[in-house]
Design an enzyme around this catalytic site. Structure first.
Site, short mmCIF file in Angstrom:
data_model
loop_
_atom_site.label_atom_id
_atom_site.label_comp_id
_atom_site.label_asym_id
_atom_site.label_seq_id
_atom_site.Cartn_x
_atom_site.Cartn_y
_atom_site.Cartn_z
N GLU A 197 43.18 37.69 42.67
CA GLU A 197 44.15 36.58 42.74
C GLU A 197 44.38 36.12 44.18
O GLU A 197 44.86 35.01 44.41
CB GLU A 197 45.50 37.02 42.14
CG GLU A 197 45.49 37.16 40.62
CD GLU A 197 44.68 38.36 40.14
OE1 GLU A 197 44.61 39.38 40.86
OE2 GLU A 197 44.08 38.26 39.04
N ASN A 198 44.05 36.96 45.15
CA ASN A 198 44.28 36.58 46.55
C ASN A 198 43.36 35.44 47.02
O ASN A 198 43.60 34.85 48.08
CB ASN A 198 44.14 37.79 47.49
CG ASN A 198 45.25 38.81 47.34
OD1 ASN A 198 45.06 40.01 47.53
ND2 ASN A 198 46.46 38.35 47.01
N TRP A 199 42.36 35.11 46.21
CA TRP A 199 41.52 33.95 46.55
C TRP A 199 42.35 32.67 46.59
O TRP A 199 41.94 31.69 47.21
CB TRP A 199 40.41 33.77 45.50
CG TRP A 199 39.31 34.77 45.63
CD1 TRP A 199 39.13 35.89 44.87
CD2 TRP A 199 38.22 34.76 46.56
NE1 TRP A 199 38.01 36.58 45.27
CE2 TRP A 199 37.42 35.90 46.30
CE3 TRP A 199 37.83 33.90 47.59
CZ2 TRP A 199 36.29 36.19 47.03
CZ3 TRP A 199 36.68 34.20 48.32
CH2 TRP A 199 35.92 35.33 48.03
N ARG B 161 53.38 51.71 46.32
CA ARG B 161 53.41 50.28 46.66
C ARG B 161 54.41 50.07 47.78
O ARG B 161 55.59 50.44 47.65
CB ARG B 161 53.78 49.41 45.46
CG ARG B 161 53.73 47.93 45.85
CD ARG B 161 53.70 46.97 44.69
NE ARG B 161 53.48 45.62 45.19
CZ ARG B 161 52.83 44.65 44.58
NH1 ARG B 161 52.30 44.88 43.41
NH2 ARG B 161 52.69 43.46 45.13
N ASP C 235 51.11 46.34 50.57
CA ASP C 235 51.74 45.01 50.53
C ASP C 235 52.75 44.86 51.67
O ASP C 235 53.30 45.85 52.17
CB ASP C 235 52.43 44.83 49.17
CG ASP C 235 52.70 43.37 48.87
OD1 ASP C 235 52.17 42.49 49.56
OD2 ASP C 235 53.46 43.11 47.91
N SER D 71 42.87 41.21 46.29
CA SER D 71 42.79 41.12 44.83
C SER D 71 42.05 39.87 44.39
O SER D 71 41.89 38.91 45.18
CB SER D 71 44.21 41.10 44.24
OG SER D 71 44.80 39.82 44.40
N ASN E 93 52.24 42.70 54.55
CA ASN E 93 51.71 42.28 55.85
C ASN E 93 52.30 40.94 56.28
O ASN E 93 52.63 40.74 57.45
CB ASN E 93 50.18 42.13 55.79
CG ASN E 93 49.48 43.46 55.58
OD1 ASN E 93 50.08 44.52 55.71
ND2 ASN E 93 48.20 43.40 55.25
N GLY E 94 52.40 40.01 55.32
CA GLY E 94 52.91 38.68 55.62
C GLY E 94 54.37 38.75 56.07
O GLY E 94 54.76 38.11 57.06
N SER F 41 50.44 44.13 39.92
CA SER F 41 49.61 43.01 40.40
C SER F 41 48.12 43.22 40.08
O SER F 41 47.26 43.10 40.95
CB SER F 41 49.81 42.80 41.91
OG SER F 41 51.16 42.56 42.21
N ARG G 153 50.64 34.97 59.69
CA ARG G 153 50.39 36.01 58.67
C ARG G 153 49.17 36.87 59.03
O ARG G 153 49.14 38.06 58.73
CB ARG G 153 50.18 35.37 57.30
CG ARG G 153 51.41 34.69 56.74
CD ARG G 153 51.09 34.05 55.38
NE ARG G 153 50.56 35.03 54.44
CZ ARG G 153 51.31 35.82 53.67
NH1 ARG G 153 52.62 35.74 53.72
NH2 ARG G 153 50.76 36.67 52.85
C1 IPE Z 1 48.82 42.92 45.78
O1 IPE Z 1 49.64 42.23 46.66
C2 IPE Z 1 47.40 42.88 46.26
C3 IPE Z 1 47.10 43.65 47.47
C4 IPE Z 1 47.94 44.42 48.11
C5 IPE Z 1 45.76 43.55 47.94
P1 IPE Z 1 50.02 40.70 46.42
O2 IPE Z 1 50.88 40.30 47.55
O3 IPE Z 1 48.80 39.89 46.17
O4 IPE Z 1 50.85 40.77 45.05
P2 IPE Z 1 51.89 39.75 44.40
O5 IPE Z 1 51.31 38.38 44.53
O6 IPE Z 1 53.16 39.88 45.16
O7 IPE Z 1 52.04 40.21 42.99
C1 IPE Z 2 49.25 42.48 51.49
O1 IPE Z 2 50.19 41.81 52.25
C2 IPE Z 2 47.84 42.13 51.86
C3 IPE Z 2 47.15 41.33 50.83
C4 IPE Z 2 47.62 41.03 49.66
C5 IPE Z 2 45.82 40.86 51.16
P1 IPE Z 2 50.68 40.35 51.87
O2 IPE Z 2 49.86 39.37 52.63
O3 IPE Z 2 50.72 40.13 50.40
O4 IPE Z 2 52.16 40.38 52.45
P2 IPE Z 2 53.44 39.68 51.84
O5 IPE Z 2 53.60 40.12 50.44
O6 IPE Z 2 53.19 38.20 51.93
O7 IPE Z 2 54.55 40.13 52.73
MG MG Z 3 52.18 40.43 49.02
#
Ligand code: IPE
Ligand code: IPE
Ligand code: MG
Length: 254
Positions: A82-84, A199, A35, A80, A37-38, A207, A48
């Site tokens: 939910e990432n959709w 994590r 987690d 995940s 990257n954003g 998550s 992002r």
């Molecule tokens: C968890 O990270 C999923 C992955 C790392 C692939 P998220 O960024 O989706 O989790 P939440 O939304 O903060 O719980």
């Molecule tokens: C994790 O990084 C990658 C995925 C969930 C695909 P994020 O994209 O969730 O990064 P943050 O949480 O927004 O920093």
């Molecule tokens: Mg995240």
């Protein structure tokens, strides 16, 4: 014969010299919620998707480091269920990154004896990405030096739903359903439960990751963002794991 009896090592922690790094207890399976990257991109005023790119580039060094320390099974949570719900462009960029890295890395991983296992559903992925996943799984299926679980379109709840569906379609009697039967129906079939779940980026939640398998996993959460999680951070996590005392509900014997 000497009258001095050597102390019986009761636990790895008991035999560890004060202050010395403890890498004597190796987790069999390390699962990583990659987690941040954003946030990494945001801190650099970049889109992002640049963060996802940097995150993808970070994977080989962490895998190598874990392998060098004797970890035989690694799972990476990459996308995940939910990432959709993210913007279409971001989702597509993540898909492209996985397709590209499988294309680029599957052969290399194969030569290094890594078995790739996909954890998740493929029915919502593009045919090209689903094919790329199938190809790398097929190519590496007989390797045994390390197992790499790629959790992509993975959700712990969907995994349990799929397991229950499978069990029902097998026609099993209620009494025949055991922990083992469920375990064999999970995407992680054939992999040990994770000993250590790392994590990055500081959140203290699962998550929807490995809901069943995490029952007795040790958790390690660090503020470090995934693209910055290097070898030193990996070793810190392994050391922290070495300090844990796993009781599995029993009474400590020390
Ligand atoms: C968890 O990270 C999923 C992955 C790392 C692939 P998220 O960024 O989706 O989790 P939440 O939304 O903060 O719980
Ligand atoms: C994790 O990084 C990658 C995925 C969930 C695909 P994020 O994209 O969730 O990064 P943050 O949480 O927004 O920093
Ligand atoms: Mg995240």
């Amino acid at each position: 014969m000497s009258t001095e009896t050597a102390p019986v090592p009761t636990s790895p922690r008991a035999v560890r010299a004060e202050g010395a790094p403890n890498l004597t207890v190796t987790p069999r399976h390390v699962a990583i919620i990659m987690d941040g990257n954003g946030r990494w991109a945001k801190a650099r005023r970049k889109p992002r998707t640049e963060g996802h790119h940097a995150g993808t580039q970070n994977v080989p060094r962490v895998l190598r480091c874990l392998g060098d320390h004797g970890v035989g099974c690694v799972t990476l949570f990459a996308f995940s269920t939910e990432n959709w719900a993210r913007p279409r462009g971001e989702v597509e960029a993540i898909f492209e990154l996985l397709a590209e890295s499988l294309k680029k890395e599957a052969e290399v991983l194969h030569r290094e004896g890594v078995r790739i296992k996909h954890l998740g559903r493929t029915d919502r992925l593009s045919a090209a990405l689903a094919d790329e996943i199938r190809r790398s799984v097929e190519l590496t299926k007989d390797n045994s030096r390390m197992t790499l679980g790629v959790a992509f379109d993975y959700g712990g709840r969907s995994e349990l739903v799929d397991a229950v569906r499978g069990i029902i379609s097998d026609g099993l009697e209620a009494e025949a359903v055991t922990d083992e039967v469920i375990g064999r129906r999970l995407y992680t079939e054939g992999m040990p439960d994770p000993d250590l779940i790392i994590r990055t980026a500081g959140e203290m939640r699962l998550s929807n990751f490995m809901l069943w398998q995490a029952a007795y996993a040790e958790y390690y959460s660090t503020e470090v963002l995934w693209p910055d999680f290097d070898e030193t951070e990996t070793i810190k996590a392994l050391e922290a794991y070495g300090q844990r005392r796993r009781r599995y509900g029993k009474v400590d014997d020390l």
